[in-house]
Structures are given as structure tokens and as C-alpha cells.
Scaffold this active site. Structure first.
Site, PDB file in Angstrom:
ATOM      1  N   SER A  83       0.832  -1.160  -0.058  1.00 24.09           N
ATOM      2  CA  SER A  83       0.019  -0.261  -0.022  1.00 24.09           C
ATOM      3  C   SER A  83       0.830   1.365   0.082  1.00 24.09           C
ATOM      4  O   SER A  83       0.987   1.772  -1.005  1.00 24.09           O
ATOM      5  CB  SER A  83      -0.888  -0.004   1.160  1.00 24.09           C
ATOM      6  OG  SER A  83      -1.958  -1.080   0.935  1.00 24.09           O
ATOM      7  N   ILE A 138      -6.597  -6.171   1.628  1.00 26.89           N
ATOM      8  CA  ILE A 138      -7.473  -5.122   2.092  1.00 26.89           C
ATOM      9  C   ILE A 138      -7.676  -4.228   1.216  1.00 26.89           C
ATOM     10  O   ILE A 138      -6.826  -3.774   0.515  1.00 26.89           O
ATOM     11  CB  ILE A 138      -6.970  -4.348   3.333  1.00 26.89           C
ATOM     12  CG1 ILE A 138      -6.354  -5.186   4.399  1.00 26.89           C
ATOM     13  CG2 ILE A 138      -8.005  -3.250   3.871  1.00 26.89           C
ATOM     14  CD1 ILE A 138      -7.222  -6.124   5.293  1.00 26.89           C
ATOM     15  N   HIS A 180       5.683   1.227   3.630  1.00 29.58           N
ATOM     16  CA  HIS A 180       6.753   1.607   4.817  1.00 29.58           C
ATOM     17  C   HIS A 180       7.096   0.521   5.600  1.00 29.58           C
ATOM     18  O   HIS A 180       7.861   0.632   6.611  1.00 29.58           O
ATOM     19  CB  HIS A 180       5.964   2.492   5.784  1.00 29.58           C
ATOM     20  CG  HIS A 180       5.914   3.991   5.188  1.00 29.58           C
ATOM     21  ND1 HIS A 180       5.274   4.377   4.076  1.00 29.58           N
ATOM     22  CD2 HIS A 180       6.541   5.202   5.444  1.00 29.58           C
ATOM     23  CE1 HIS A 180       5.218   5.565   3.825  1.00 29.58           C
ATOM     24  NE2 HIS A 180       6.244   5.925   4.651  1.00 29.58           N
ATOM     25  N   TYR A 193       6.091  -1.988  13.711  1.00 32.47           N
ATOM     26  CA  TYR A 193       7.571  -1.734  13.531  1.00 32.47           C
ATOM     27  C   TYR A 193       8.080  -3.260  13.504  1.00 32.47           C
ATOM     28  O   TYR A 193       8.865  -3.768  14.366  1.00 32.47           O
ATOM     29  CB  TYR A 193       8.142  -1.256  14.859  1.00 32.47           C
ATOM     30  CG  TYR A 193       7.676   0.331  15.263  1.00 32.47           C
ATOM     31  CD1 TYR A 193       6.825   0.845  14.133  1.00 32.47           C
ATOM     32  CD2 TYR A 193       7.816   0.982  16.363  1.00 32.47           C
ATOM     33  CE1 TYR A 193       6.527   2.419  14.421  1.00 32.47           C
ATOM     34  CE2 TYR A 193       7.525   2.180  16.261  1.00 32.47           C
ATOM     35  CZ  TYR A 193       6.833   2.818  15.509  1.00 32.47           C
ATOM     36  OH  TYR A 193       6.432   4.383  15.700  1.00 32.47           O
TER      37      TYR A 193
HETATM   38  C1  LIG Z   1       9.108   6.967   8.297  1.00 34.63           C
HETATM   39  C2  LIG Z   1       7.937   6.131   8.892  1.00 34.63           C
HETATM   40  C3  LIG Z   1       7.181   6.689   9.890  1.00 34.63           C
HETATM   41  C4  LIG Z   1       6.045   5.759  10.296  1.00 34.63           C
HETATM   42  N1  LIG Z   1       5.303   6.275  11.469  1.00 34.63           N
HETATM   43  C5  LIG Z   1       4.389   5.801  12.198  1.00 34.63           C
HETATM   44  C6  LIG Z   1       3.724   6.011  12.993  1.00 34.63           C
HETATM   45  O1  LIG Z   1       3.872   7.149  13.399  1.00 34.63           O
HETATM   46  N2  LIG Z   1       2.823   5.428  13.797  1.00 34.63           N
HETATM   47  C7  LIG Z   1       2.794   4.036  13.519  1.00 34.63           C
HETATM   48  O2  LIG Z   1       2.156   3.244  13.995  1.00 34.63           O
HETATM   49  N3  LIG Z   1       3.636   3.507  12.605  1.00 34.63           N
HETATM   50  C8  LIG Z   1       4.361   4.020  11.772  1.00 34.63           C
HETATM   51  N4  LIG Z   1       5.273   3.480  10.961  1.00 34.63           N
HETATM   52  C9  LIG Z   1       5.101   2.183  10.709  1.00 34.63           C
HETATM   53  C10 LIG Z   1       4.019   1.857   9.598  1.00 34.63           C
HETATM   54  O3  LIG Z   1       2.663   1.949  10.383  1.00 34.63           O
HETATM   55  C11 LIG Z   1       3.991   0.562   9.088  1.00 34.63           C
HETATM   56  O4  LIG Z   1       5.303   0.260   8.560  1.00 34.63           O
HETATM   57  C12 LIG Z   1       2.816   0.168   8.251  1.00 34.63           C
HETATM   58  O5  LIG Z   1       2.692  -1.147   8.073  1.00 34.63           O
HETATM   59  C13 LIG Z   1       3.183   0.845   6.803  1.00 34.63           C
HETATM   60  O6  LIG Z   1       1.913   0.622   5.893  1.00 34.63           O
HETATM   61  P1  LIG Z   1       2.121   0.754   4.416  1.00 34.63           P
HETATM   62  O7  LIG Z   1       0.815   0.608   3.895  1.00 34.63           O
HETATM   63  O8  LIG Z   1       2.726   2.123   4.198  1.00 34.63           O
HETATM   64  O9  LIG Z   1       3.341  -0.479   4.100  1.00 34.63           O
HETATM   65  P2  LIG Z   1       3.518  -1.416   3.205  1.00 34.63           P
HETATM   66  O10 LIG Z   1       4.796  -1.769   3.193  1.00 34.63           O
HETATM   67  O11 LIG Z   1       2.753  -1.394   1.932  1.00 34.63           O
HETATM   68  O12 LIG Z   1       2.756  -2.675   3.991  1.00 34.63           O
HETATM   69  C14 LIG Z   1       3.175  -3.176   5.481  1.00 34.63           C
HETATM   70  C15 LIG Z   1       2.688  -4.573   5.523  1.00 34.63           C
HETATM   71  O13 LIG Z   1       1.284  -4.789   5.542  1.00 34.63           O
HETATM   72  C16 LIG Z   1       0.990  -5.420   4.201  1.00 34.63           C
HETATM   73  N5  LIG Z   1      -0.180  -5.026   3.418  1.00 34.63           N
HETATM   74  C17 LIG Z   1       0.087  -3.461   3.065  1.00 34.63           C
HETATM   75  N6  LIG Z   1      -1.130  -3.183   2.353  1.00 34.63           N
HETATM   76  C18 LIG Z   1      -1.640  -4.274   2.484  1.00 34.63           C
HETATM   77  C19 LIG Z   1      -3.556  -4.583   2.170  1.00 34.63           C
HETATM   78  N7  LIG Z   1      -3.971  -3.396   1.331  1.00 34.63           N
HETATM   79  N8  LIG Z   1      -3.931  -5.773   2.241  1.00 34.63           N
HETATM   80  C20 LIG Z   1      -3.133  -6.881   3.068  1.00 34.63           C
HETATM   81  N9  LIG Z   1      -1.983  -6.449   3.580  1.00 34.63           N
HETATM   82  C21 LIG Z   1      -1.366  -5.389   3.262  1.00 34.63           C
HETATM   83  C22 LIG Z   1       2.183  -5.522   3.397  1.00 34.63           C
HETATM   84  O14 LIG Z   1       2.384  -6.727   2.624  1.00 34.63           O
HETATM   85  C23 LIG Z   1       3.228  -5.606   4.631  1.00 34.63           C
HETATM   86  O15 LIG Z   1       3.472  -6.721   5.063  1.00 34.63           O
HETATM   87  C24 LIG Z   1       6.134   4.583  10.276  1.00 34.63           C
HETATM   88  C25 LIG Z   1       7.023   3.797   9.336  1.00 34.63           C
HETATM   89  C26 LIG Z   1       7.979   4.701   8.666  1.00 34.63           C
HETATM   90  C27 LIG Z   1       8.754   4.137   7.541  1.00 34.63           C
HETATM   91  C1  LIG Z   2      10.266   6.780  15.151  1.00 38.56           C
HETATM   92  O1  LIG Z   2      10.626   7.940  15.688  1.00 38.56           O
HETATM   93  C2  LIG Z   2      11.521   8.726  14.786  1.00 38.56           C
HETATM   94  C3  LIG Z   2      11.648   9.962  15.783  1.00 38.56           C
HETATM   95  O2  LIG Z   2      12.672   9.650  16.510  1.00 38.56           O
HETATM   96  C4  LIG Z   2      10.774   9.220  13.777  1.00 38.56           C
HETATM   97  O3  LIG Z   2      11.222  10.118  12.882  1.00 38.56           O
HETATM   98  C5  LIG Z   2      10.221   7.855  12.822  1.00 38.56           C
HETATM   99  O4  LIG Z   2       9.410   8.100  11.853  1.00 38.56           O
HETATM  100  C6  LIG Z   2       9.609   6.958  13.975  1.00 38.56           C
HETATM  101  N1  LIG Z   2       9.840   5.506  13.260  1.00 38.56           N
HETATM  102  C7  LIG Z   2       8.368   4.957  12.968  1.00 38.56           C
HETATM  103  C8  LIG Z   2       8.623   3.665  12.351  1.00 38.56           C
HETATM  104  O5  LIG Z   2       7.431   5.165  13.671  1.00 38.56           O
END
Ligand SMILES: Cc1cc2nc3c(=O)[nH]c(=O)nc-3n(C[C@H](O)[C@H](O)[C@H](O)COP(=O)(O)OP(=O)(O)OC[C@H]3O[C@@H](n4cnc5c(N)ncnc54)[C@H](O)[C@@H]3O)c2cc1C
Ligand SMILES: *[C@@H]1O[C@H](CO)[C@@H](O)[C@H](O)[C@H]1NC(C)=O
Ligand SMILES: *[C@@H]1O[C@H](CO)[C@@H](O)[C@H](O)[C@H]1NC(C)=O
Ligand SMILES: *[C@@H]1O[C@H](CO)[C@@H](O)[C@H](O)[C@H]1NC(C)=O
Ligand SMILES: *[C@@H]1O[C@H](CO)[C@@H](O)[C@H](O)[C@H]1NC(C)=O
Ligand SMILES: *[C@@H]1O[C@H](CO)[C@@H](O)[C@H](O)[C@H]1NC(C)=O
Ligand SMILES: *[C@@H]1O[C@H](CO)[C@@H](O)[C@H](O)[C@H]1NC(C)=O
Length: 537
Positions: free
Chosen positions: A109, A239, A112, A473
Site C-alpha cells: 500500500s 484489504i 513503509h 515496527y
Molecule cells: C517513516 C515512517 C514513519 C512511521 N510512522 C509511524 C507512526 O507514526 N505510527 C505508526 O503506528 N507506525 C508508523 N510507521 C510504521 C507503519 O505504520 C508500518 O510500517 C505500516 O505497516 C506501513 O503501512 P504501509 O501500507 O505504508 O506499508 P506496506 O509496506 O505497503 O505494508 C506493510 C505490511 O502490510 C501489508 N499490507 C499492505 N497493504 C496491505 C493490504 N492492502 N492488504 C493486506 N496487507 C497489506 C504488506 O504486505 C506488509 O506486510 C512508520 C513507518 C515509517 C517508515
Molecule cells: C520513530 O521515531 C522517529 C523519531 O525519533 C521518527 O522520525 C520515525 O518516523 C519513527 N519511526 C517509526 C517507524 O514510527
């Protein structure tokens, strides 16, 4: 917006109603591609959304949603095929044909995933990239929103604010995070103390199951609906969209960031914060952001602690509250800024509080190599313990490392551990996210070792039995599945860290809805009897 099943998808469901004991077909993605065009109602339109390494735009499509350079090198295993559907109906043939040809699919999706599981794997695989399924409808009257999985959180916040400045949603802070992964893994942000997790606010969903059926809450049943709200989507279904309950936010919120270095008593203030932050008024969330800097006085290294705060109210209410609950911070009126909730989403993510358009931008600035690990703290860490932590941050590898302490309490204490699969509720004072960033691919081991040492150091200070982890995470250090069958016992090692006892129910749901273990990855929930998946078949 979401279409009702077309004739085609009904026909498809018919086709898919074949028995579980399919014979092993020949391999290779040629058969898969042939199957796709055969099963698609409109083969021309399918060819517009299918990319193989022969297509010139394959690499840029693949790269577009990669958020971590650790998984973007030439040696990173890449998909045989990428499919970027523009209609839900184009997904069903992908599932059917992947099954027919024993190909694993990775659903992406927002991309991340912290271990890149949505776009890389050691086994041959196909990416189902939902980047084009990103419609969002907001119903202000009912305070709900349908959001397709490929939409990013920033778009959701933007679309809500377009219609109302007194509605919001308690999701993550990074605007480019995708709704599909984030909400299926729990999802938290600056509203966590007031409203809990994103997944706590899902009231309906549309998915495609392993048999190609489009289901909603009613037709999927409450167990599966429970599992996809925090159990990680990738074990259960694709999803398609979520229906979200939006939350009330005041017209004006207040933000401030107060910065203290070690020389300015930071250790004592952090120590004190641990005793009170989870008990503050639930409108008040004081997050702590920690990194090492060169002191502005003498250039010497020090630890810089930023108390970054969102208050759901105006400054007149905030000041006496802070004076009463956290005088050690010495908050002054001039430290505070009032703004709308939508502006605060920019502030909290450290973006200039100006045009909201950046929330719609899917290109994330400053993509680096990084590794994140997480912990839950249940007992205040002693000053000695904190000082030992700072010491790790003075090491060379930590030049660009940071930590985030997120206070719990409030709504997180009110919901039961089994309300959704995400179990980390009452009893946690705060959660830590440690991240380390770097540039040179060759240096990766050094930085990974640093953060693993840091994690070891923290063992006595954080949750135990199990040492809790957060599926969003994702951390493959805590255990992975076998390439072949994975036993319940083996998966329990990481499963209980992410889900505590909810892991058992997730396994039961998995066994019921996907016994052949089609939806799988390095850390997916295994079914109890995976006799269909011998040797990945
Ligand atoms: C810079 C950064 C900041 C972040 N900040 C936060 C935060 O503030 N709070 C927090 O809770 N988390 C945070 N995260 C973590 C983030 O919530 C998870 O990495 C989340 O799973 C990402 O979803 P995505 O759709 O972007 O990732 P993707 O890489 O697309 O998916 C993540 C996982 O879910 C599965 N998936 C994705 N879409 C679907 C779908 N439609 N149906 C079934 N499975 C699916 C994928 O196969 C994979 O296993 C952050 C991550 C990063 C890198
Ligand atoms: C973790 O926290 C940092 C700040 O320290 C933030 O920049 C980052 O996006 C966060 N990572 C995730 C996966 O939420
Ligand atoms: C990729 O290449 C194939 C074969 O040339 C072509 O049929 C297909 O349309 C191309 N895909 C896209 C999205 O252009
Ligand atoms: C994708 O990213 C990798 C690593 O950053 C880079 O080597 C490659 O050139 C990129 N490809 C495209 C098409 O952008
Ligand atoms: C440092 O903080 C502690 C605890 O919050 C407080 O008791 C002490 O007075 C502070 N010292 C200074 C010099 O501000
Ligand atoms: C901090 O100081 C060190 C050496 O004194 C220098 O190498 C480094 O670049 C400085 N870091 C920043 C962010 O200024
Ligand atoms: C989107 O963000 C990227 C990274 O910050 C930036 O380079 C680009 O110009 C932005 N695009 C628009 C349309 O603003």
C-alpha cells in the site's frame, strides 16, 4: 465509490470455486502472465498495469514506494512481476493466477514496511501494488470515511480537513504511510492518549479473500474482521478499503516543543516525565524526542531532549494544566502556538506549518538507510539507566540515531487487551521507538550492530515475558518463518511478542480463512495444519 461486484467478479468467484487439491502447475511467471490475461475481463487494460523487468518503467514503479534504502540496492531480491490495479476487479485474477502458479504475492500500500516485506523476499514473488487505489470519501454528517488501502495518511487528514476542521483521525504521524499496512497493524499517532489506535476506529472493511470473494464486515464475519484490525493484513486477505469512525477535535489545538540538553537538566526531567506523562489529562500528549547533538555553547557532544506536545484545547487551558502537572518543564505562554488540528499534523511531523498540499505528496523527502526497533516500558527507568542509554548515543554510529518516547495512558488504558489483536494497553507507561540512519550501504552491519547492542542494553528496563513488540515496527530480529512450513511453536516466538495471547486467536482465524497459507510472508501468522504448503506448494 467502491463498486458492487460486477458480473465478471461473480463469474470469477465461480471459477475460483475449485477444490483445494489443485495439482502442481508449471512454474515461471510466463504462465502467471498468461493466466492473468486469460482470466481478466479486459486483457488490454490488464496489460497497462503489469510490469516485468522487461518494461522500462519496472524499476521506477518498484522504487516509487520504497522508503528504506536498505531494500533498494541492486542485490535486493526483486519481484518477477508488479501489478498496479486501478480497479478492485483487477485484483481477483491476480490472486487466482498466483495460486494456480504457486507464486507468493506481496501486497503493497504505502511501502513503509520496516523490513521491506511488501516489496522484497528471498522467494519468487509478485507485487500487488495498490498505489492507484486511493479514493477517500468523507461523510461529515455521519463522521465516517471510506478510504481505499492505497491512500496515504496525509491524504486522509487532508480530505477530512477539506470538509471539517473539527474532525480528525488518530493515525500515524508520517503522511506517506499507507492505510493498508498501517491500519491493519494497529497504527498510532499524536492522538493516541485521547483516542487510542487507528485500528480501534475501523467500523467496516472491504477485503478480497483467498477465494477471490469481495467481503465486507458482515460477510467476512467478526473473527476475520477482528484479525485484520491489528493482526497485520498480510496474513489474511487483501484489504481493499476501510470504513473509519472519525473523531472530534477542537477548532483550536495548542502545540509546543521545549528542548533541554543534559546541561539543562534533561536527565532529571525525563526521569520525572516517566512518572506523570501517562497520567496527564488525556487531551495532553507530551512526546519525547531524543538525539545527540553538538552543543551550541562549546560544540561538545550532548544529548538533546525535545518535549514535543499536542494539546487538544487552547493555550489558556493548557498553561494551568502544565503548571500543575509538569512544572519542571517551565512552560511559558510564548512557547505555545495555537493552530487547527490539521496544521498540527504538519507541526508534529516537523513540516513547516503552511500549505496543506504537502500532505498529498507521495514522494517522501530524505529516504535513507535505517533500522527501527521498539520497546514498551512498564516501570520507570532509573537515572542510572537513562545515563547508560545516553552513553550508547555518544557512540560513533549514533550520530544520526534518535529515540521517540510516546506516553500511554488515557484511552489506551480503557480498552481490553483482546479488543483487537494489538495487545499493548494498560500497564504500559510509554513506548519507545529507536531508529538509526546512515548513508553507505557497506556500513550497514555496523549500524545494525549498534542498534542491536542498544536493544540488548535496554533488556532489564523494558517489558518482559514476552518482551513486547509492535507489528507495524516489524523487526525480523525477533524471529522469522521457515521458507517451508512453520510450526505454531516456532511462530510463537515472535507471535507472542507482537500479539501476546491474541496470537492464539489469530492462528485460529488464519486456519479457518486461509488453511492453505496462501497469504504468507517471513512473519505471517501460520495456519495450524499447513499440509497444503509443503515445500511452499
Ligand atoms: C517513516 C515512517 C514513519 C512511521 N510512522 C509511524 C507512526 O507514526 N505510527 C505508526 O503506528 N507506525 C508508523 N510507521 C510504521 C507503519 O505504520 C508500518 O510500517 C505500516 O505497516 C506501513 O503501512 P504501509 O501500507 O505504508 O506499508 P506496506 O509496506 O505497503 O505494508 C506493510 C505490511 O502490510 C501489508 N499490507 C499492505 N497493504 C496491505 C493490504 N492492502 N492488504 C493486506 N496487507 C497489506 C504488506 O504486505 C506488509 O506486510 C512508520 C513507518 C515509517 C517508515
Ligand atoms: C520513530 O521515531 C522517529 C523519531 O525519533 C521518527 O522520525 C520515525 O518516523 C519513527 N519511526 C517509526 C517507524 O514510527
Ligand atoms: C510491459 O511490457 C509488455 C510487453 O512488451 C507490454 O505488453 C505491457 O503493456 C507493458 N506494460 C506496461 C504497463 O506498459
Ligand atoms: C531505484 O533505487 C536504487 C537505489 O536507490 C537505484 O540504484 C536505482 O537506480 C533506482 N532506480 C530507479 C529506476 O529509480
Ligand atoms: C532538575 O530537575 C529536577 C527534577 O525535575 C528538579 O528537582 C531540580 O530542581 C532541577 N534542577 C535544576 C537545576 O533545574
Ligand atoms: C559535531 O561535531 C563533530 C566533530 O566535532 C563533527 O564531525 C560533526 O559534523 C558535528 N555534527 C553536526 C551535526 O554538526
Ligand atoms: C513532493 O515532495 C518531494 C520531496 O520533498 C519534493 O521533491 C517534490 O517537489 C514535492 N512535490 C510537489 C508537487 O510538491
Amino acid at each position: 465509490m467502491m463498486k458492487t461486484p460486477s458480473i465478471c467478479s461473480i463469474l470469477f468467484a465461480f471459477l475460483v470455486h475449485f477444490s483445494c487439491s489443485w495439482t502442481v502447475s508449471s512454474h515461471g511467471h510466463d504462465d502467471f502472465l498468461q493466466c492473468l490475461s486469460l482470466k481478466s475481463n479486459d486483457p488490454t487494460s490488464i496489460s497497462n498495469i503489469v510490469y516485468t523487468p522487461e518494461n522500462t518503467s519496472y524499476l521506477s514503479i518498484l522504487n516509487f514506494s520504497i522508503k528504506n534504502l536498505r531494500f533498494a540496492s541492486e542485490t535486493t531480491p526483486k519481484p518477477l512481476v508488479i501489478i498496479t490495479p486501478v480497479h478492485e476487479s483487477q485484483i481477483q485474477p491476480v490472486i487466482y493466477c498466483a495460486k494456480e502458479n504457486d507464486m507468493q504475492i506481496r501486497v503493497r500500500s504505502g511501502g513503509h514496511d520496516l523490513e521491506g516485506l511488501s516489496y522484497t523476499s528471498e522467494v519468487p514473488f509478485v507485487i500487488l501494488d495498490l498505489v492507484n487505489l486511493r479514493e477517500i470519501n468523507v461523510d461529515v454528517e455521519k463522521k465516517t470515511s471510506w478510504i481505499q488501502a492505497g491512500a496515504q495518511l496525509g491524504e486522509l487528514y487532508y480530505r477530512i480537513a477539506e470538509k471539517s476542521r473539527t474532525l480528525g483521525f488518530p493515525g500515524g504521524v508520517c503522511p506517506t504511510v499507507g492505510a493498508g499496512g498501517h491500519i491493519s497493524g494497529g497504527g498510532y499517532g499524536a492522538l493516541i492518549r485521547k483516542y487510542g489506535l487507528a485500528a480501534d476506529h475501523v467500523i467496516d472493511a472491504r477485503i478480497i479473500d483467498v477465494n477471490g470473494r469481495i467481503l465486507d464486515r458482515k460477510s467476512m464475519g467478526e473473527d476475520l474482521f477482528w484479525a485484520i484490525r491489528g493482526g497485520g493484513g498480510s496474513s489474511f486477505a487483501v484489504i481493499l478499503a476501510w470504513k473509519l469512525q472519525l473523531v472530534d477535535v477542537p477548532k483550536k489545538v495548542t502545540v509546543f516543543t521545549i528542548v533541554r540538553t543534559l546541561e539543562q537538566n534533561a536527565t532529571n526531567i525525563v526521569h520525572r516525565w516517566q512518572y506523570i506523562a501517562h497520567k496527564f489529562d488525556e487531551d495532553l500528549a507530551v512526546r519525547i524526542f531524543i538525539r545527540r547533538v553538538n552543543s551550541s555553547h562549546d560544540g561538545k557532544r550532548t544529548i538533546q531532549v525535545s518535549f514535543q506536545t499536542l494539546f487538544l484545547g487552547d493555550v489558556d487551558r493548557l498553561l494551568p494544566l502544565m503548571q500543575q502537572s509538569f512544572p519542571e518543564l517551565g512552560l511559558q505562554r510564548e512557547d505555545c502556538t495555537e493552530m487547527s488540528w490539521i496544521e498540527s499534523t504538519l507541526y508534529i511531523y516537523d513540516l513547516p506549518v503552511g500549505s496543506l498540499d504537502v500532505l498529498l505528496n507521495r514522494t517522501q523527502a530524505n529516504i535513507r538507510h535505517f533500522k527501527t526497533k521498539a520497546d514498551y516500558v512498564q516501570k520507570q527507568i532509573s537515572k542510572n539507566g537513562l545515563e547508560g542509554l545516553w552513553k550508547r548515543f555518544f557512540e560513533e554510529e549514533a550520530e544520526e540515531a534518535e529515540m521517540l518516547f510516546v506516553p500511554y495512558g488515557g484511552r489506551m488504558d480503557e480498552l481490553s487487551e483482546s479488543a483487537i489483536p494489538f495487545p499493548h494497553r494498560a500497564g504500559n507507561l510509554y513506548k519507545i521507538n529507536y531508529s538509526v540512519y546512515w548513508d553507505e550501504e557497506e556500513a550497514s552491519e555496523r549500524y545494525l550492530n549498534w542498534i542491536r547492542r542498544l536493544y540488548n542494553y535496554m533488556t532489564p528496563y523494558v517489558s518482559k515475558f514476552p518482551r513486547a513488540a509492535y507489528i507495524n515496527y516489524r523487526d525480523l530480529d525477533i524471529g522469522v518463518n521457515n521458507k517451508r512450513d512453520t510450526s505454531y511453536a516456532q511462530a510463537s516466538i515472535w507471535g507472542f511478542k507482537y500479539f501476546k495471547n491474541n496470537f492464539n486467536k489469530l492462528v485460529r482465524v488464519k486456519t479457518k480463512v486461509d488453511p492453505s497459507n496462501f497469504f504468507r510472508n517471513e512473519q505471517s501468522i501460520p495456519p495450524l495444519y499447513s499440509r497444503w504448503t509443503k515445500n511452499g506448494k
